[in-house]
Design a protein around this motif. Sequence first.
Motif, PDB file in Angstrom:
ATOM      1  N   LEU A  22      -8.975   0.030   4.278  1.00 30.58           N
ATOM      2  CA  LEU A  22      -8.389   1.189   3.674  1.00 30.58           C
ATOM      3  C   LEU A  22      -9.341   2.169   3.123  1.00 30.58           C
ATOM      4  CD1 LEU A  22      -5.422  -0.743   1.556  1.00 30.58           C
ATOM      5  CD2 LEU A  22      -5.210   0.776   3.832  1.00 30.58           C
TER       6      LEU A  22
ATOM      7  N   LEU B   9     -10.334   4.049   6.152  1.00 28.80           N
ATOM      8  CA  LEU B   9      -9.238   4.967   6.244  1.00 28.80           C
ATOM      9  C   LEU B   9      -9.135   6.355   5.472  1.00 28.80           C
ATOM     10  CD1 LEU B   9      -6.217   2.829   7.276  1.00 28.80           C
ATOM     11  CD2 LEU B   9      -7.433   4.651   8.924  1.00 28.80           C
ATOM     12  N   SER B  10      -9.377   6.073   4.189  1.00 30.00           N
ATOM     13  CA  SER B  10      -9.208   7.211   3.220  1.00 30.00           C
ATOM     14  C   SER B  10     -10.576   8.124   3.161  1.00 30.00           C
ATOM     15  CB  SER B  10      -9.465   6.527   1.712  1.00 30.00           C
ATOM     16  OG  SER B  10     -10.573   5.994   1.374  1.00 30.00           O
TER      17      SER B  10
ATOM     18  N   SER C 169      -1.469   4.215  11.066  1.00 28.85           N
ATOM     19  CA  SER C 169      -2.674   3.816  10.612  1.00 28.85           C
ATOM     20  C   SER C 169      -2.740   2.596   9.981  1.00 28.85           C
ATOM     21  CB  SER C 169      -3.660   4.871  10.372  1.00 28.85           C
ATOM     22  OG  SER C 169      -3.913   5.773  11.190  1.00 28.85           O
ATOM     23  N   VAL C 170      -2.145   2.817   8.644  1.00 31.59           N
ATOM     24  CA  VAL C 170      -2.244   1.854   7.691  1.00 31.59           C
ATOM     25  C   VAL C 170      -1.278   0.322   8.135  1.00 31.59           C
ATOM     26  CG1 VAL C 170      -1.265   1.170   5.331  1.00 31.59           C
ATOM     27  CG2 VAL C 170      -2.242   3.418   5.624  1.00 31.59           C
TER      28      VAL C 170
ATOM     29  N   SER D  88       1.192   5.170   1.090  1.00 31.89           N
ATOM     30  CA  SER D  88       0.549   5.800   2.094  1.00 31.89           C
ATOM     31  C   SER D  88       1.259   7.061   2.082  1.00 31.89           C
ATOM     32  CB  SER D  88       0.543   4.910   3.477  1.00 31.89           C
ATOM     33  OG  SER D  88       0.208   5.917   4.522  1.00 31.89           O
TER      34      SER D  88
ATOM     35  N   VAL E 253       0.896  -1.095  -0.074  1.00 27.98           N
ATOM     36  CA  VAL E 253      -0.109  -0.141  -0.085  1.00 27.98           C
ATOM     37  C   VAL E 253       0.820   1.223   0.068  1.00 27.98           C
ATOM     38  CG1 VAL E 253      -1.642   1.466   1.346  1.00 27.98           C
ATOM     39  CG2 VAL E 253      -1.790  -1.246   1.401  1.00 27.98           C
TER      40      VAL E 253
END
Length: 82
Positions: free
Chosen positions: A76, A79-80, A17-18, A10, A8
């Motif tokens: 994800l 989160l986004s 967080s990821v 980021s 990923v």
Amino acid sequence: MRWLELTVQSHPEAVESVSELLSRHAPGGVAIEEPIELIDEGQEYRVLSGQPVQVHAYLPVDGNEEEARQAVTEGLWHLSSL
């Protein structure tokens, strides 16, 4: 054992967080790859701040990897939206 690597890209502020999200679903661990610039003929380097960071997670190929991949994708997405 065979492993599936998920990567990923980021924003630097979202790396923690990821990483946490990926570690919940990746028993093989998580690795963070920060962008670097080699200086002094490759003997030294510095981290490039503000550049995207690669976060890698490792899933065992055991028949459950698709479920884990879908859970990561959903996480994800959440989160986004923050």
